[in-house]
Design a protein around this motif. Sequence first.
Motif, PDB file in Angstrom:
ATOM      1  N   THR A  34     -23.445  18.226 -27.784  1.00 57.03           N
ATOM      2  CA  THR A  34     -22.978  19.292 -26.907  1.00 57.03           C
ATOM      3  C   THR A  34     -23.153  18.821 -25.472  1.00 57.03           C
ATOM      4  OG1 THR A  34     -23.604  20.985 -28.515  1.00 57.03           O
ATOM      5  CG2 THR A  34     -23.309  21.700 -26.233  1.00 57.03           C
ATOM      6  N   ARG A  39     -24.133  22.914 -22.272  1.00 61.98           N
ATOM      7  CA  ARG A  39     -25.494  23.411 -22.497  1.00 61.98           C
ATOM      8  C   ARG A  39     -26.012  24.191 -21.292  1.00 61.98           C
ATOM      9  NH1 ARG A  39     -28.820  19.561 -22.545  1.00 61.98           N
ATOM     10  NH2 ARG A  39     -27.405  17.783 -22.617  1.00 61.98           N
ATOM     11  N   LEU A  42     -24.375  27.456 -21.461  1.00 63.72           N
ATOM     12  CA  LEU A  42     -24.870  28.150 -22.642  1.00 63.72           C
ATOM     13  C   LEU A  42     -26.220  28.800 -22.381  1.00 63.72           C
ATOM     14  CD1 LEU A  42     -24.778  28.649 -25.768  1.00 63.72           C
ATOM     15  CD2 LEU A  42     -25.934  26.438 -25.993  1.00 63.72           C
ATOM     16  N   TRP A 135     -28.880  28.223 -33.696  1.00 64.62           N
ATOM     17  CA  TRP A 135     -27.749  27.514 -33.107  1.00 64.62           C
ATOM     18  C   TRP A 135     -27.090  26.702 -34.210  1.00 64.62           C
ATOM     19  CZ3 TRP A 135     -24.533  26.971 -29.158  1.00 64.62           C
ATOM     20  CH2 TRP A 135     -23.842  25.761 -29.002  1.00 64.62           C
ATOM     21  N   ASP A 137     -23.907  24.188 -34.984  1.00 71.30           N
ATOM     22  CA  ASP A 137     -22.846  23.357 -34.404  1.00 71.30           C
ATOM     23  C   ASP A 137     -22.325  22.403 -35.475  1.00 71.30           C
ATOM     24  OD1 ASP A 137     -21.164  21.888 -32.799  1.00 71.30           O
ATOM     25  OD2 ASP A 137     -22.762  20.795 -31.786  1.00 71.30           O
ATOM     26  N   CYS A 166     -25.760  31.690 -32.610  1.00 71.49           N
ATOM     27  CA  CYS A 166     -24.718  31.133 -31.743  1.00 71.49           C
ATOM     28  C   CYS A 166     -23.980  30.065 -32.529  1.00 71.49           C
ATOM     29  CB  CYS A 166     -25.324  30.515 -30.491  1.00 71.49           C
ATOM     30  SG  CYS A 166     -26.354  31.650 -29.562  1.00 71.49           S
ATOM     31  N   GLU A 168     -20.981  27.221 -32.441  1.00 74.13           N
ATOM     32  CA  GLU A 168     -20.051  26.417 -31.653  1.00 74.13           C
ATOM     33  C   GLU A 168     -18.888  25.957 -32.521  1.00 74.13           C
ATOM     34  OE1 GLU A 168     -19.759  22.114 -29.371  1.00 74.13           O
ATOM     35  OE2 GLU A 168     -21.688  23.146 -29.370  1.00 74.13           O
ATOM     36  N   THR A 186     -17.990  36.007 -26.601  1.00 72.89           N
ATOM     37  CA  THR A 186     -17.439  34.680 -26.854  1.00 72.89           C
ATOM     38  C   THR A 186     -17.249  33.994 -25.512  1.00 72.89           C
ATOM     39  OG1 THR A 186     -16.266  35.399 -28.861  1.00 72.89           O
ATOM     40  CG2 THR A 186     -15.511  33.366 -27.814  1.00 72.89           C
ATOM     41  N   THR A 192     -14.284  23.681 -26.101  1.00 70.71           N
ATOM     42  CA  THR A 192     -15.392  24.184 -26.909  1.00 70.71           C
ATOM     43  C   THR A 192     -15.486  25.704 -26.785  1.00 70.71           C
ATOM     44  OG1 THR A 192     -16.661  22.141 -26.628  1.00 70.71           O
ATOM     45  CG2 THR A 192     -17.898  24.110 -27.230  1.00 70.71           C
ATOM     46  N   LYS A 193     -15.784  26.354 -27.899  1.00 68.97           N
ATOM     47  CA  LYS A 193     -15.958  27.799 -27.910  1.00 68.97           C
ATOM     48  C   LYS A 193     -17.304  28.126 -28.549  1.00 68.97           C
ATOM     49  CE  LYS A 193     -13.730  30.060 -31.037  1.00 68.97           C
ATOM     50  NZ  LYS A 193     -12.703  30.734 -31.852  1.00 68.97           N
ATOM     51  N   VAL A 194     -18.024  29.102 -28.000  1.00 70.06           N
ATOM     52  CA  VAL A 194     -19.285  29.547 -28.587  1.00 70.06           C
ATOM     53  C   VAL A 194     -19.209  31.049 -28.821  1.00 70.06           C
ATOM     54  CG1 VAL A 194     -21.787  29.707 -28.351  1.00 70.06           C
ATOM     55  CG2 VAL A 194     -20.577  27.707 -27.419  1.00 70.06           C
TER      56      VAL A 194
END
Length: 200
Positions: A34, A39, A42, A135, A137, A166, A168, A186, A192-194
């Motif tokens: 990431t 980050r 985030l 998290w 990912d 969360c 990703e 969102t 990138t989408k979280v």
Amino acid sequence: MVMLRITSGWAKSLALKSGASKLKRRTDTTVRPTRNVVRQALFDVLRPLIGDCLFIDLFAGSGAVGLEALANGARGCIFVEQDVKAVRTIRENIASFRRNADKQGMVLGKISCYRISVANFLQRYRFDDQAVLVWADPPYQAGDEGMSVLAAIGEQLRAGTGSYLCFESSVWSEVGIIPSWQRIKTRRYGNTKVDFFIKV
């Protein structure tokens, strides 16, 4: 070796290894760190939520996100990764992080690193009633596997624990409604989408 850095908290600017080479980082699906800028953005969102949560870094890669969580007040962190090279990178980064903490007189909570698939980890680990911030990912091509992670975690956690998740993903993927999770926001960072969820 591409270098990452902690972007916030008491360990800000600490260099970390990414485990991905400069030539491979755009196509390497085993370790896809990431990005620093993601980050940083985030944790502007996560910082008020971390509190005394146990942070769980699934598909941990380099471990940078979990270490950033520790630098921002998480009471402990569990790293879950099955790739042997990535696990080696995580453990090297943890060692560097611990040395930095010792120099600053910081007391760290429990830090664990498991070389195991996320699916097997979720079968074995018991969250009980503790507050966690998860998290996830997964590799972007994982698709349904990533969605099953959301569902499996939701089944284990009890409502009212103050737990968050969360997730990703690529901006081109769609994360639908997941039972027992409520999406609260969102955020998009380039490609990138979280998605941020709270346990209900």
